[in-house]
Scaffold this active site. Structure first.
Site, short mmCIF file in Angstrom:
data_model
loop_
_atom_site.label_atom_id
_atom_site.label_comp_id
_atom_site.label_asym_id
_atom_site.label_seq_id
_atom_site.Cartn_x
_atom_site.Cartn_y
_atom_site.Cartn_z
N ARG A 172 0.82 -1.23 0.00
CA ARG A 172 0.00 0.00 0.00
C ARG A 172 0.85 1.28 0.00
O ARG A 172 0.48 2.29 0.61
CB ARG A 172 -0.97 0.04 1.18
CG ARG A 172 -1.93 -1.11 1.24
CD ARG A 172 -2.93 -1.09 0.08
NE ARG A 172 -3.72 -2.31 0.14
CZ ARG A 172 -3.39 -3.45 -0.50
NH1 ARG A 172 -2.34 -3.50 -1.31
NH2 ARG A 172 -4.13 -4.52 -0.38
N SER A 221 -10.15 0.25 4.19
CA SER A 221 -9.29 -0.18 5.30
C SER A 221 -8.58 1.02 5.89
O SER A 221 -7.89 1.76 5.18
CB SER A 221 -8.27 -1.20 4.81
OG SER A 221 -8.94 -2.38 4.44
N GLU A 291 -3.51 3.55 6.79
CA GLU A 291 -3.50 3.32 5.33
C GLU A 291 -4.22 4.49 4.66
O GLU A 291 -3.81 4.98 3.61
CB GLU A 291 -4.22 2.00 4.99
CG GLU A 291 -4.29 1.75 3.50
CD GLU A 291 -4.82 0.36 3.15
OE1 GLU A 291 -4.56 -0.60 3.91
OE2 GLU A 291 -5.51 0.23 2.10
C1 LIG Z 1 -15.53 0.17 0.52
C2 LIG Z 1 -14.06 0.31 0.22
C3 LIG Z 1 -13.30 -0.82 -0.04
C4 LIG Z 1 -11.94 -0.70 -0.32
N1 LIG Z 1 -11.21 -1.83 -0.58
C5 LIG Z 1 -9.91 -1.73 -0.90
C6 LIG Z 1 -9.14 -2.90 -1.21
O1 LIG Z 1 -9.61 -4.02 -1.20
N2 LIG Z 1 -7.85 -2.74 -1.54
C7 LIG Z 1 -7.24 -1.52 -1.56
O2 LIG Z 1 -6.06 -1.45 -1.88
N3 LIG Z 1 -7.94 -0.40 -1.27
C8 LIG Z 1 -9.25 -0.48 -0.94
N4 LIG Z 1 -9.96 0.66 -0.63
C9 LIG Z 1 -9.27 1.96 -0.61
C10 LIG Z 1 -9.28 2.69 -1.94
O3 LIG Z 1 -10.34 2.27 -2.76
C11 LIG Z 1 -7.95 2.51 -2.68
O4 LIG Z 1 -6.87 3.01 -1.92
C12 LIG Z 1 -7.94 3.21 -4.04
O5 LIG Z 1 -6.72 2.92 -4.67
C13 LIG Z 1 -8.12 4.72 -3.92
O6 LIG Z 1 -8.37 5.21 -5.21
P1 LIG Z 1 -8.94 6.67 -5.47
O7 LIG Z 1 -8.78 6.89 -6.90
O8 LIG Z 1 -10.31 6.84 -4.89
O9 LIG Z 1 -7.91 7.57 -4.67
P2 LIG Z 1 -8.21 8.69 -3.57
O10 LIG Z 1 -8.83 8.06 -2.38
O11 LIG Z 1 -8.89 9.84 -4.20
O12 LIG Z 1 -6.71 9.10 -3.20
C14 LIG Z 1 -5.84 8.18 -2.55
C15 LIG Z 1 -4.41 8.66 -2.74
O13 LIG Z 1 -4.09 8.58 -4.13
C16 LIG Z 1 -3.71 9.87 -4.62
N5 LIG Z 1 -4.24 9.99 -5.98
C17 LIG Z 1 -5.50 9.78 -6.43
N6 LIG Z 1 -5.58 9.96 -7.77
C18 LIG Z 1 -4.32 10.31 -8.17
C19 LIG Z 1 -3.74 10.62 -9.44
N7 LIG Z 1 -4.45 10.61 -10.58
N8 LIG Z 1 -2.43 10.93 -9.47
C20 LIG Z 1 -1.68 10.94 -8.35
N9 LIG Z 1 -2.16 10.65 -7.12
C21 LIG Z 1 -3.47 10.33 -7.04
C22 LIG Z 1 -4.33 10.88 -3.66
O14 LIG Z 1 -3.62 12.09 -3.64
C23 LIG Z 1 -4.20 10.12 -2.34
O15 LIG Z 1 -2.89 10.22 -1.84
C24 LIG Z 1 -11.32 0.56 -0.34
C25 LIG Z 1 -12.10 1.71 -0.11
C26 LIG Z 1 -13.46 1.59 0.18
C27 LIG Z 1 -14.26 2.83 0.44
#
Ligand SMILES: Cc1cc2nc3c(=O)[nH]c(=O)nc-3n(C[C@H](O)[C@H](O)[C@H](O)COP(=O)(O)OP(=O)(O)OC[C@H]3O[C@@H](n4cnc5c(N)ncnc54)[C@H](O)[C@@H]3O)c2cc1C
Length: 299
Positions: A172, A221, A291
């Site tokens: 992560r 998480s 995380e």
């Molecule tokens: C119900 C639920 C279940 C989940 N299950 C999992 C799982 O099984 N496994 C897992 O790994 N995660 C899980 N997550 C967490 C999350 O979905 C992941 O971390 C996912 O990768 C976040 O993606 P996001 O685009 O929404 O990023 P955001 O939450 O918007 O941002 C997360 C980070 O990424 C950065 N970021 C986002 N987009 C960009 C970009 N284009 N360029 C540079 N940096 C960027 C942000 O600045 C921040 O630091 C879960 C979340 C929820 C709500």
């Protein structure tokens, strides 16, 4: 928040004081000083090149792993729209995916192209940008197992393609440079039968539904699994299942998830997380590591 820098001209949409709560899963927190939704990669690169280097820049996906603090996020938050959500097949086993494409879109495009191995993204509610930044993973696979390369625009405006080895992946975590925006990624799987891929996606979706509060205001998480432990189990053993603070609660269904019950501030959510960390430390000696990314300033 005070405005103290001139913003370069853009072709996309640049909004001053844009509320971020509606854009993140927790539905809490303050505004972005500026929210930039670029028209395309050139627009983003030109903007970052011209932007005062002292201005902080942060990417935002679906906000599924974020606590945005109540005082908001200084500088520029970059959110990638439809122009960045395209997916193209490169060859028999690789897909080039835009940084704004969702995990569901990536996994179903892979299924349609007969590419197996990307099913796990079906269950992670984020974008390619967030997956690459977080080394997102589930069900025994993570981004580092399937990533070939990532296309980024650095904070300086320079466009660069980073190979897997440049990203310094661990659990992560990536070494993506501060302020860099992921605009695309190429993922590799292996040849597979679309109906078998769909069956695996269905299995994953059902397992999720059973174990996680998927329709809640949450950030996924909360803590990383420490070496040799499950974070949820440590939280449970410390007596934190269902623990509340203001409008925030540790989920009864999955106690590594925090919930906004409706009117929680980000301060409620973050301080509940800190209380859980202290209780777990007192009970097991293990200090949990966040995380969830916590960004911005307190009110
Ligand atoms: C119900 C639920 C279940 C989940 N299950 C999992 C799982 O099984 N496994 C897992 O790994 N995660 C899980 N997550 C967490 C999350 O979905 C992941 O971390 C996912 O990768 C976040 O993606 P996001 O685009 O929404 O990023 P955001 O939450 O918007 O941002 C997360 C980070 O990424 C950065 N970021 C986002 N987009 C960009 C970009 N284009 N360029 C540079 N940096 C960027 C942000 O600045 C921040 O630091 C879960 C979340 C929820 C709500």
């Amino acid at each position: 928040m005070t405005v103290c820098y001139a913003m370069p001209p853009v072709r996309g949409k640049l909004t001053h004081g844009a509320p971020l709560a509606p854009l993140v899963w927790f539905k809490s927190g303050g505004a972005a000083e500026y929210l930039f939704e670029p028209a395309d990669v050139d627009d983003l690169a030109t903007f970052l090149y011209a932007l005062d280097p002292s201005v902080p820049v942060m990417g935002l996906g679906l906000g599924s792993n974020l606590i945005v603090r109540d005082g908001g996020v200084p500088g520029v938050v970059v959110r990638l729209g439809k122009a960045f959500a395209k997916i193209e097949r490169r060859d028999a086993t690789t897909l080039r995916c835009g940084g704004g494409a969702s995990g569901i879109l990536v996994s179903s495009s892979a299924r349609d192209a007969g590419i197996a191995g990307l099913e796990f993204m079906r269950s992670i509610p984020g974008t390619v940008g967030g997956f690459v930044r977080m080394n997102g993973g589930a069900y025994g696979r993570e981004v580092k197992d399937v990533l070939v390369e990532a296309d980024v625009v650095l904070r300086s405006g320079e466009r660069r393609t980073l190979a897997l080895g440049d990203l310094g992946y661990t659990y992560r975590h990536s070494d993506l440079p501060a302020g860099a925006i992921v605009v695309g990624a190429t993922f590799r799987g292996q040849p597979g039968d679309p109906s078998a891929i769909q069956a695996e996606m269905d299995r994953i979706a059902a397992a999720r539904e059973e174990s996680q509060p998927l329709r809640s205001r949450t950030g996924g998480s909360t803590f990383k699994n420490p070496e040799g432990h499950k974070a949820w189990q440590l939280v449970d053993e410390a007596g934190c299942r269902g623990l509340r603070k203001g409008g925030a609660q540790v989920s009864e269904k999955h106690c590594n998830f925090l919930l906004n019950l409706g009117d929680a501030t980000s301060a409620d959510i973050e301080s509940l997380g800190e209380e859980v960390r202290e209780k777990v430390k007192a009970n097991s000696g293990v200090m949990l590591e966040w995380e969830i990314q916590r960004v911005g300033v307190a009110k």
